[in-house]
Scaffold this motif. Structure first.
Motif, PDB file in Angstrom:
ATOM      1  N   PRO A  68       0.824  -1.217   0.000  1.00  0.00           N
ATOM      2  CA  PRO A  68       0.000   0.000   0.000  1.00  0.00           C
ATOM      3  C   PRO A  68       0.861   1.271   0.000  1.00  0.00           C
ATOM      4  O   PRO A  68       0.839   2.052   0.938  1.00  0.00           O
ATOM      5  N   SER A  69       1.627   1.471  -1.048  1.00  0.00           N
ATOM      6  CA  SER A  69       2.475   2.654  -1.155  1.00  0.00           C
ATOM      7  C   SER A  69       1.610   3.870  -1.427  1.00  0.00           C
ATOM      8  O   SER A  69       0.670   3.820  -2.219  1.00  0.00           O
ATOM      9  N   THR A  70       1.962   4.970  -0.772  1.00  0.00           N
ATOM     10  CA  THR A  70       1.157   6.185  -0.928  1.00  0.00           C
ATOM     11  C   THR A  70       1.944   7.328  -1.561  1.00  0.00           C
ATOM     12  O   THR A  70       1.417   8.417  -1.705  1.00  0.00           O
ATOM     13  N   ALA A  71       3.191   7.090  -1.926  1.00  0.00           N
ATOM     14  CA  ALA A  71       4.009   8.138  -2.531  1.00  0.00           C
ATOM     15  C   ALA A  71       4.863   7.544  -3.640  1.00  0.00           C
ATOM     16  O   ALA A  71       5.237   6.379  -3.592  1.00  0.00           O
ATOM     17  N   VAL A  72       5.177   8.359  -4.620  1.00  0.00           N
ATOM     18  CA  VAL A  72       6.013   7.929  -5.734  1.00  0.00           C
ATOM     19  C   VAL A  72       7.354   7.433  -5.210  1.00  0.00           C
ATOM     20  O   VAL A  72       7.878   6.417  -5.679  1.00  0.00           O
ATOM     21  N   SER A  73       7.902   8.103  -4.220  1.00  0.00           N
ATOM     22  CA  SER A  73       9.204   7.695  -3.684  1.00  0.00           C
ATOM     23  C   SER A  73       9.135   6.290  -3.072  1.00  0.00           C
ATOM     24  O   SER A  73      10.092   5.520  -3.187  1.00  0.00           O
ATOM     25  N   GLU A  74       8.032   5.938  -2.436  1.00  0.00           N
ATOM     26  CA  GLU A  74       7.874   4.592  -1.863  1.00  0.00           C
ATOM     27  C   GLU A  74       7.841   3.538  -2.966  1.00  0.00           C
ATOM     28  O   GLU A  74       8.444   2.475  -2.832  1.00  0.00           O
ATOM     29  N   VAL A  75       7.136   3.843  -4.058  1.00  0.00           N
ATOM     30  CA  VAL A  75       7.071   2.918  -5.190  1.00  0.00           C
ATOM     31  C   VAL A  75       8.459   2.741  -5.787  1.00  0.00           C
ATOM     32  O   VAL A  75       8.899   1.614  -6.047  1.00  0.00           O
ATOM     33  N   ARG A  76       9.166   3.841  -5.978  1.00  0.00           N
ATOM     34  CA  ARG A  76      10.526   3.761  -6.533  1.00  0.00           C
ATOM     35  C   ARG A  76      11.453   2.966  -5.617  1.00  0.00           C
ATOM     36  O   ARG A  76      12.293   2.195  -6.083  1.00  0.00           O
ATOM     37  N   ASP A  77      11.315   3.152  -4.301  1.00  0.00           N
ATOM     38  CA  ASP A  77      12.130   2.387  -3.345  1.00  0.00           C
ATOM     39  C   ASP A  77      11.865   0.894  -3.476  1.00  0.00           C
ATOM     40  O   ASP A  77      12.792   0.082  -3.454  1.00  0.00           O
ATOM     41  N   GLU A  78      10.598   0.499  -3.613  1.00  0.00           N
ATOM     42  CA  GLU A  78      10.259  -0.918  -3.754  1.00  0.00           C
ATOM     43  C   GLU A  78      10.801  -1.491  -5.058  1.00  0.00           C
ATOM     44  O   GLU A  78      11.280  -2.620  -5.100  1.00  0.00           O
ATOM     45  N   ILE A  79      10.736  -0.704  -6.126  1.00  0.00           N
ATOM     46  CA  ILE A  79      11.285  -1.150  -7.418  1.00  0.00           C
ATOM     47  C   ILE A  79      12.790  -1.339  -7.299  1.00  0.00           C
ATOM     48  O   ILE A  79      13.345  -2.340  -7.770  1.00  0.00           O
ATOM     49  N   GLU A  80      13.463  -0.419  -6.641  1.00  0.00           N
ATOM     50  CA  GLU A  80      14.918  -0.528  -6.462  1.00  0.00           C
ATOM     51  C   GLU A  80      15.272  -1.753  -5.619  1.00  0.00           C
ATOM     52  O   GLU A  80      16.224  -2.467  -5.936  1.00  0.00           O
ATOM     53  N   LYS A  81      14.513  -2.023  -4.570  1.00  0.00           N
ATOM     54  CA  LYS A  81      14.747  -3.222  -3.754  1.00  0.00           C
ATOM     55  C   LYS A  81      14.604  -4.478  -4.606  1.00  0.00           C
ATOM     56  O   LYS A  81      15.415  -5.404  -4.514  1.00  0.00           O
ATOM     57  N   ALA A  82      13.567  -4.522  -5.426  1.00  0.00           N
ATOM     58  CA  ALA A  82      13.335  -5.692  -6.287  1.00  0.00           C
ATOM     59  C   ALA A  82      14.480  -5.872  -7.276  1.00  0.00           C
ATOM     60  O   ALA A  82      14.923  -6.995  -7.528  1.00  0.00           O
ATOM     61  N   ARG A  83      14.952  -4.776  -7.831  1.00  0.00           N
ATOM     62  CA  ARG A  83      16.083  -4.860  -8.773  1.00  0.00           C
ATOM     63  C   ARG A  83      17.335  -5.374  -8.084  1.00  0.00           C
ATOM     64  O   ARG A  83      18.055  -6.207  -8.632  1.00  0.00           O
TER      65      ARG A  83
END
Length: 141
Positions: A68-83
């Protein structure tokens, strides 16, 4: 019988309390249709529903947490973790298609996870609605 794929998490993982979704898709390359995404559900409800659907049909069900990300930065952080994780760990499956993916081993792992389920019966619509209310109450506002 189809295939059910999910994360193997420790009993104390905070991820278990997140909302979960189910993505149903074709199990073979011969069957072409767009995957169907259902949820959010509580994890046990998602697992029970997915199990009931794939028990009788040649489908793949992927049960995964919904972040349940509520900010663009949170989404980007999750994408970076996955990468980063993808770079550190070699892929589990040899083929990205739903063809010969070696799912037999994953199915065995899921059978082991069976003991974590309260029941192998799918939840009732009333239980699912109650679970959705509990999920909504936990989401940040």
């Amino acid at each position: 019988m189809g295939a059910l794929v999910t994360l193997d998490l420790p009993d104390d993982s905070p991820t278990l309390d997140l909302p979960w979704i189910i993505t149903f898709g074709p199990l073979s390359d011969d069957d072409e249709w767009e995957p169907v995404v259902c949820g959010p559900y509580e994890r046990q409800h998602a697992l029970s529903l997915a199990e009931a659907v794939v028990a009788d049909e040649q489908l793949m069900a992927v049960v995964e947490p919904l972040l349940p990300s509520t900010a663009v930065s949170e989404v980007r952080d999750e994408i970076e973790k996955a990468r980063r994780l993808a770079e550190e760990e070699p892929p589990q499956l040899g083929d990205e298609s739903f063809g010969d993916t070696g799912l037999d081993g994953m199915l065995d792992e899921h059978d082991h996870d069976h003991e974590h389920l309260e029941s192998s019966e799918p939840p009732t619509p009333a239980e699912i609605k109650a679970g959705m209310k509990r999920i909504a109450a936990r989401l940040p506002v």
